[in-house]
Scaffold this motif. Structure first.
Motif, PDB file in Angstrom:
ATOM      1  N   GLY A 174      32.588  83.062  88.824  1.00 52.07           N
ATOM      2  CA  GLY A 174      32.395  82.304  90.052  1.00 52.07           C
ATOM      3  C   GLY A 174      33.130  82.873  91.243  1.00 52.07           C
ATOM      4  N   CYS A 175      33.144  84.200  91.370  1.00 54.36           N
ATOM      5  CA  CYS A 175      33.814  84.830  92.502  1.00 54.36           C
ATOM      6  C   CYS A 175      32.979  86.033  92.962  1.00 54.36           C
ATOM      7  N   SER A 176      33.476  86.772  93.938  1.00 57.55           N
ATOM      8  CA  SER A 176      32.724  87.908  94.465  1.00 57.55           C
ATOM      9  C   SER A 176      32.957  89.164  93.619  1.00 57.55           C
ATOM     10  N   ARG A 177      32.036  90.123  93.736  1.00 54.19           N
ATOM     11  CA  ARG A 177      32.187  91.397  93.027  1.00 54.19           C
ATOM     12  C   ARG A 177      33.420  92.130  93.528  1.00 54.19           C
ATOM     13  N   GLN A 178      33.702  92.012  94.834  1.00 55.93           N
ATOM     14  CA  GLN A 178      34.868  92.674  95.398  1.00 55.93           C
ATOM     15  C   GLN A 178      36.168  92.142  94.778  1.00 55.93           C
ATOM     16  N   THR A 179      36.214  90.826  94.536  1.00 54.80           N
ATOM     17  CA  THR A 179      37.398  90.233  93.913  1.00 54.80           C
ATOM     18  C   THR A 179      37.580  90.761  92.494  1.00 54.80           C
ATOM     19  N   ILE A 180      36.465  90.877  91.758  1.00 57.10           N
ATOM     20  CA  ILE A 180      36.521  91.415  90.397  1.00 57.10           C
ATOM     21  C   ILE A 180      36.983  92.864  90.415  1.00 57.10           C
ATOM     22  N   ASN A 181      36.434  93.644  91.347  1.00 54.21           N
ATOM     23  CA  ASN A 181      36.815  95.050  91.441  1.00 54.21           C
ATOM     24  C   ASN A 181      38.313  95.197  91.697  1.00 54.21           C
ATOM     25  N   SER A 182      38.836  94.369  92.595  1.00 54.22           N
ATOM     26  CA  SER A 182      40.258  94.414  92.914  1.00 54.22           C
ATOM     27  C   SER A 182      41.113  94.070  91.703  1.00 54.22           C
ATOM     28  N   ALA A 183      40.690  93.031  90.949  1.00 57.91           N
ATOM     29  CA  ALA A 183      41.441  92.614  89.762  1.00 57.91           C
ATOM     30  C   ALA A 183      41.384  93.690  88.674  1.00 57.91           C
ATOM     31  N   LEU A 184      40.223  94.320  88.505  1.00 56.19           N
ATOM     32  CA  LEU A 184      40.082  95.383  87.506  1.00 56.19           C
ATOM     33  C   LEU A 184      40.942  96.592  87.856  1.00 56.19           C
ATOM     34  N   GLN A 185      40.962  96.931  89.145  1.00 56.47           N
ATOM     35  CA  GLN A 185      41.762  98.071  89.572  1.00 56.47           C
ATOM     36  C   GLN A 185      43.256  97.816  89.343  1.00 56.47           C
ATOM     37  N   GLU A 186      43.665  96.578  89.548  1.00 51.23           N
ATOM     38  CA  GLU A 186      45.065  96.227  89.299  1.00 51.23           C
ATOM     39  C   GLU A 186      45.404  96.367  87.821  1.00 51.23           C
ATOM     40  N   LEU A 187      44.494  95.914  86.947  1.00 48.78           N
ATOM     41  CA  LEU A 187      44.706  96.052  85.503  1.00 48.78           C
ATOM     42  C   LEU A 187      44.721  97.522  85.091  1.00 48.78           C
ATOM     43  N   ARG A 188      43.890  98.323  85.749  1.00 48.85           N
ATOM     44  CA  ARG A 188      43.847  99.757  85.445  1.00 48.85           C
ATOM     45  C   ARG A 188      45.144 100.437  85.860  1.00 48.85           C
ATOM     46  N   ARG A 189      45.650 100.091  87.042  1.00 47.74           N
ATOM     47  CA  ARG A 189      46.899 100.692  87.518  1.00 47.74           C
ATOM     48  C   ARG A 189      48.077 100.330  86.607  1.00 47.74           C
ATOM     49  N   ASP A 190      48.006  99.154  85.982  1.00 46.61           N
ATOM     50  CA  ASP A 190      49.063  98.722  85.063  1.00 46.61           C
ATOM     51  C   ASP A 190      48.848  99.268  83.653  1.00 46.61           C
ATOM     52  N   ASN A 191      47.796 100.113  83.497  1.00 51.11           N
ATOM     53  CA  ASN A 191      47.475 100.719  82.191  1.00 51.11           C
ATOM     54  C   ASN A 191      47.159  99.681  81.111  1.00 51.11           C
ATOM     55  N   ILE A 192      46.602  98.550  81.540  1.00 46.39           N
ATOM     56  CA  ILE A 192      46.188  97.514  80.591  1.00 46.39           C
ATOM     57  C   ILE A 192      44.759  97.756  80.151  1.00 46.39           C
ATOM     58  N   ILE A 193      43.931  98.294  81.056  1.00 47.20           N
ATOM     59  CA  ILE A 193      42.559  98.651  80.722  1.00 47.20           C
ATOM     60  C   ILE A 193      42.283 100.071  81.198  1.00 47.20           C
ATOM     61  N   GLU A 194      41.184 100.611  80.709  1.00 46.59           N
ATOM     62  CA  GLU A 194      40.689 101.911  81.165  1.00 46.59           C
ATOM     63  C   GLU A 194      39.237 101.735  81.563  1.00 46.59           C
ATOM     64  N   MET A 195      38.824 102.345  82.665  1.00 47.36           N
ATOM     65  CA  MET A 195      37.459 102.190  83.156  1.00 47.36           C
ATOM     66  C   MET A 195      36.752 103.537  83.207  1.00 47.36           C
ATOM     67  N   ASP A 196      35.526 103.537  82.704  1.00 47.50           N
ATOM     68  CA  ASP A 196      34.687 104.735  82.729  1.00 47.50           C
ATOM     69  C   ASP A 196      33.279 104.291  83.094  1.00 47.50           C
ATOM     70  N   GLY A 197      32.980 104.291  84.398  1.00 47.80           N
ATOM     71  CA  GLY A 197      31.700 103.732  84.843  1.00 47.80           C
ATOM     72  C   GLY A 197      31.691 102.236  84.587  1.00 47.80           C
ATOM     73  N   HIS A 198      30.648 101.757  83.876  1.00 44.31           N
ATOM     74  CA  HIS A 198      30.558 100.340  83.523  1.00 44.31           C
ATOM     75  C   HIS A 198      31.386 100.005  82.290  1.00 44.31           C
ATOM     76  N   ARG A 199      31.885 100.997  81.606  1.00 48.38           N
ATOM     77  CA  ARG A 199      32.604 100.773  80.349  1.00 48.38           C
ATOM     78  C   ARG A 199      34.058 100.400  80.618  1.00 48.38           C
ATOM     79  N   ILE A 200      34.485  99.306  79.994  1.00 49.85           N
ATOM     80  CA  ILE A 200      35.869  98.841  80.121  1.00 49.85           C
ATOM     81  C   ILE A 200      36.496  98.859  78.732  1.00 49.85           C
ATOM     82  N   VAL A 201      37.612  99.548  78.598  1.00 48.68           N
ATOM     83  CA  VAL A 201      38.330  99.637  77.325  1.00 48.68           C
ATOM     84  C   VAL A 201      39.660  98.909  77.467  1.00 48.68           C
TER      85      VAL A 201
END
Length: 237
Positions: free
Chosen positions: A200-227
């Motif tokens: 229930g939020c914008s794509r931009q908000t999701i992108n920002s949250a994902l990037q924060e998780l990536r910077r903290d090395n909690i997730i890894e992103m490869d295109g649409h793939r999230i590890v």
């Protein structure tokens, strides 16, 4: 003609397994196999319910649409899971739409045959009641998330659910009930827009949250793939 594998899949559903053999065989005789291409609508909100769909392969999103055209994804349906149950009991239109996220094959149990089978089988009705109750609990948890949690925390919970890392008591209840685990080990087919529609939020908000998780090395992103690199850290968010 259903194969032995197909019959085994359908009989693994709790309320079908509870039917007596004669009633179950009569219901299975009414089943039809359906195929849907990626992006194809399966059912539409507000239209009559054709019956219960059991997913054989592929992935389906269940969603509601606002008057402005905004989309809220309620649930993702994976193989061995099923929908749409509620309208069969209240005889009202579909409360949500269903669309294939990828090429999907499903079995359709027609609504009249489904109701005729379950209406005479108290044990099967109790199994169905338990399933609908669990769906209600899931929706209440969604309301709690929307009301009391920030997007990063909601996203963390969603990623854990979709990747199969949530092993709390509620998951154990689902397993004990014999309800298929809807979690998928792959997030490849879900876009950031899909995640936004689920939270229930914008794509931009999701992108920002994902990037924060990536910077903290909690997730890894490869295109649409999230590890998920550190699922335990996600649980603490």
């Amino acid at each position: 003609m259903l194969t032995t594998t197909s019959i085994s899949l359908l009989e693994s559903i709790p309320y079908l397994a509870s039917l007596n053999p004669k009633t179950r065989d009569r219901l299975l005789a009414s089943v039809t196999k359906r195929s849907f291409s990626k992006g194809e609508l399966i059912i539409l909100e507000g239209e009559p319910c054709p019956g219960v769909f059991v997913i054989v392969s592929g992935m389906v999103k269940l969603y509601r649409t606002s008057m402005r055209g905004d989309e809220q994804i309620v649930r993702i349906v994976y193989p061995k899971d099923y929908f749409e149950c509620a309208p069969i009991f209240d005889h009202r239109p579909n409360p949500m739409s269903a669309q294939a996220i990828e090429a999907t094959k499903a079995y359709l149990l027609p609504a009249p045959d489904f109701w005729a089978a379950l209406s005479t089988q108290p044990k099967a009705l109790l199994e169905m009641l338990a399933i609908i109750s669990l769906r209600l609990r899931s929706l209440l948890n969604m309301v709690d998330d929307f009301s009391f949690k920030r997007v990063p925390s909601r996203l963390a919970n969603l990623l854990l659910q979709l990747s199969g890392w949530q092993n709390d008591a509620s998951e154990d209840i689902w397993n004990e009930m014999g309800i298929p685990n809807v979690a998928s080990p792959s997030l490849t087919n879900l876009t950031q827009q899909d995640l936004a529609c689920m939270l229930g939020c914008s794509r931009q908000t999701i992108n920002s949250a994902l990037q924060e998780l990536r910077r903290d090395n909690i997730i890894e992103m490869d295109g649409h793939r999230i590890v998920l690199l550190k699922p335990k850290d996600l649980k603490q968010l």
